[in-house]
Design an enzyme around this catalytic site. Structure first.
Site, PDB file in Angstrom:
ATOM      1  N   SER B 124      28.123  62.572  36.632  1.00 32.52           N
ATOM      2  CA  SER B 124      28.781  62.990  35.401  1.00 32.52           C
ATOM      3  C   SER B 124      27.757  63.409  34.352  1.00 32.52           C
ATOM      4  CB  SER B 124      29.615  61.828  34.850  1.00 32.52           C
ATOM      5  OG  SER B 124      30.026  62.084  33.533  1.00 32.52           O
ATOM      6  N   TYR B 147      30.017  69.690  31.239  1.00 31.35           N
ATOM      7  CA  TYR B 147      30.870  70.149  30.151  1.00 31.35           C
ATOM      8  C   TYR B 147      30.080  71.220  29.413  1.00 31.35           C
ATOM      9  CZ  TYR B 147      33.894  66.011  30.574  1.00 31.35           C
ATOM     10  OH  TYR B 147      34.766  65.059  31.017  1.00 31.35           O
ATOM     11  N   THR B 173      33.746  71.372  34.496  1.00 31.16           N
ATOM     12  CA  THR B 173      35.041  70.836  34.076  1.00 31.16           C
ATOM     13  C   THR B 173      35.731  71.833  33.149  1.00 31.16           C
ATOM     14  OG1 THR B 173      34.339  68.551  34.284  1.00 31.16           O
ATOM     15  CG2 THR B 173      36.202  68.985  32.834  1.00 31.16           C
ATOM     16  N   LYS B 248      36.340  72.829  38.253  1.00 33.05           N
ATOM     17  CA  LYS B 248      37.046  71.551  38.416  1.00 33.05           C
ATOM     18  C   LYS B 248      38.144  71.420  37.363  1.00 33.05           C
ATOM     19  CE  LYS B 248      36.088  66.529  38.122  1.00 33.05           C
ATOM     20  NZ  LYS B 248      36.567  66.288  36.762  1.00 33.05           N
ATOM     21  N   HIS B 272      41.901  65.582  36.125  1.00 33.87           N
ATOM     22  CA  HIS B 272      40.967  64.724  35.385  1.00 33.87           C
ATOM     23  C   HIS B 272      41.448  63.286  35.416  1.00 33.87           C
ATOM     24  CE1 HIS B 272      37.633  65.460  32.244  1.00 33.87           C
ATOM     25  NE2 HIS B 272      37.699  64.154  32.359  1.00 33.87           N
TER      26      HIS B 272
END
Lengths: 384, 386
Positions: B124, B147, B173, B248, B272
């Protein structure tokens, strides 16, 4: 009650700052209000099937969010009957708001104006149209029952006009009051210290002023069961205010509303308080919208508690929604601040729903952004 | 001899040793016991009514099997290739933030367990261990979840570090232009514990992002997500890195097509972990539409609610090239650290292998749409049988 820890959990000492969704006010109101009062607000008719369904049906409508769209600027402003408001979330008429909180309709009016949206005042308000207008500028509609004595109706409509109200929401689903069994068991009466303020000062003729609770029950008994489409025409002769027909849930009546010159329709089942086993309003909405063929705006009330609910209604063709019980529950819990909070929470949730769906304005919200059960059963609108 | 006990996935005792855990879900209750409420709630919550959180699991239970019998299943091969990298099974680790909140070793433990299992770990952006630290645990195929922040320089630095640390792909994402409303976190006033930090932001030239305290950084970082993110940013990302980009958070046919057109290397059908928009379909429900729209041009993966080998099989039968698991990793970390994550991967591997065997499939290619039936099938949309 809905599934999920967020809506079912609360503590007795929850402060407003810890309230994270609109539904939480209901439990607080239940704690604070006398049983008879809470039951009056909360109940639906008979088995309360439709009461539950008004909520459940929303949960069966799912999203098709579009990603990788610039959602940095969201515009949720809209126009209702020519009046600009900040969001398509308005306040429905609910009766006797001073039963919930001493400030009653004053609080609701202030909260609505502060939020830049429309408040609909109930005919059975514990504050008059003049009192509500005195709270300051705001766009307000007046909900009307047509009484046997048409002079009373005419006086009510005149007062609403003079007080600056902008439209009539004519209730058409109540030729007779529905059977709210809790009210029957509780022998509901309006508390003696309250009165139906719009009937004060009227020349009531046959409606004599007995006790206040007597007046309330008398007024309920005065609703005209003969009410029909010709009365819509009559109403149009005595006022130029646009008339919304509140309580249409079929395609046939949608067409008749258009043919009779109504300014709009509110798809409503009266908060599930009239005929039990009608569909949820969100389930009836699409049929009414299709039958209206874009010739008048169609609004919805009934069971709206989440920003996601607002989005679903708009995706299915509603021009806006009205909220009823959340207002009286938040009044009971926290007065004007509660109603302000409800409007803020719905605004914020709706804005987030738009952003996560890839919609930057209300016009971006389309039928393709939601999936209904009918869609899943194979009656698929074209997607690509 | 101890008395035999009925163990349900919900049942556990304080003395439960690793040997007595019989499925992945059992780690959740243990984690709930061990973790502070604020931490457990952060991991476990979904958005708003948590309808989708529940549905991500429920939807799997509505998909049933059509197992083929009397097939030699003595040799089962579940290996596969993801973006050109060979892995031992189509079960990979999804990015979940702040793993040191679950256990002191955090992402180190996850990385080791993934490598030991011969599968991919996705780190992440909001990890409590940096890409370099994770790489230092030894060889392994790792993806980096990204992100896109308002400050593109920060994004570029992150991508460079991931490349240099040997990460093989970006998982971008796309379902989070704004953070979803996880009401438990709001009520708990969730903050990252003060002794932890988002390690990938250490050492970066943060420009406008100044380093106040750590929890302040975490919330600041969340506020820096760029709401303007759109398809042109995928193009931009492709201009600064040659790493393949997985998109994603796609759940519609339209966006699947756009992903293919944009040159994405793959799609991860994801909601998510039901933490963003509530009332989206379960990922397993959205999968087939996305697979059909991708027309076989890029691989489609899935995350969300995978807890059983049977879930993995169903996803593959509906066209997924593989699945990622999220919460089971953090719950297993909380319960037992690296050993817990190893156990989760092992249990899923074994269950999936058994499901293949009982389904009559000896390799992933044997798993077809005819091995399952969905509600759509039951409602009369004909399924090719022969």
């Amino acid at each position: 009650m809905e599934k999920g820890s967020g809506t079912a959990c609360f503590k007795i000492n929850t402060k407003m700052g810890e309230i994270t969704n609109v539904t939480e006010y209901q439990a607080i109101a239940k704690q604070k209000l006398p049983k008879m009062t809470y039951d009056y607000y909360a109940s639906g008719a008979e088995d309360e099937w439709t009461l539950q369904e008004n909520r459940e049906a929303f949960s069966r409508i799912l999203f098709r969010p579009r990603i990788l769209i610039d959602v940095s600027k969201i515009d949720m402003a809209t126009t209702v009957l020519g009046f600009k408001i900040s969001m398509p979330i308005m306040i429905a008429p609910s009766a006797f708001q001073k039963m919930a909180h001493p400030d009653g309709e004053y609080a609701t009016a202030r909260a609505a104006s502060a939020a830049g949206t429309i408040m609909t005042l109930s005919s059975w308000a514990t504050s008059s149209v003049e009192e509500v207008a005195s709270t300051g500028p705001g766009i307000r509609f007046f909900q009307l029952y047509v009484y046997k004595d048409r002079k009373v109706v005419e006086q009510l409509v005149r007062r609403a006009e003079k007080a600056g109200f902008k439209a009539i929401a004519l209730t058409v689903d109540t030729p007779r009051l529905g059977r709210r069994e809790a009210d029957i068991k509780n022998r509901f009466v309006l508390p003696p210290y309250l009165t139906l303020k719009n009937f004060e000062g009227l020349e009531l003729g046959k409606m004599d002023q007995a006790s206040d609770s007597g007046l309330a029950s008398y007024v309920a008994g005065q609703i005209d069961r003969t009410l029909s489409w010709k009365d819509v025409k009559w109403l149009q002769t005595i006022t130029t205010l646009p008339i919304l027909v509140k309580g249409v849930i079929t395609a046939e009546d949608s067409r008749l509303a258009v043919e009779n010159g109504a300014a709009g329709i509110i798809v409503s089942n009266h908060g599930a308080r009239q005929l039990d086993y009608v569909p949820a309003t969100i389930s009836a909405l699409e049929e009414v919208v299709k039958a209206a063929r874009g010739q008048l705006p169609v609004f919805l009330d009934g069971g709206v508690r989440r920003g996601t609910d607002v989005f679903k209604a708009l995706a299915l063709g509603a021009a806006g929604v009205f909220i009823g019980r959340p207002v009286v529950f938040s009044l009971a819990a926290a007065g004007e601040a509660g109603v302000r909070n409800v409007l803020q929470m719905l605004r914020d949730e709706f804005e987030l729903t738009m952003a996560l769906s890839g919609c930057t304005s209300l016009a971006d919200i389309t039928r393709n952004h939601v999936i209904t059960e009918a869609d899943k059963l194979g009656v698929m609108p074209s997607r690509l």
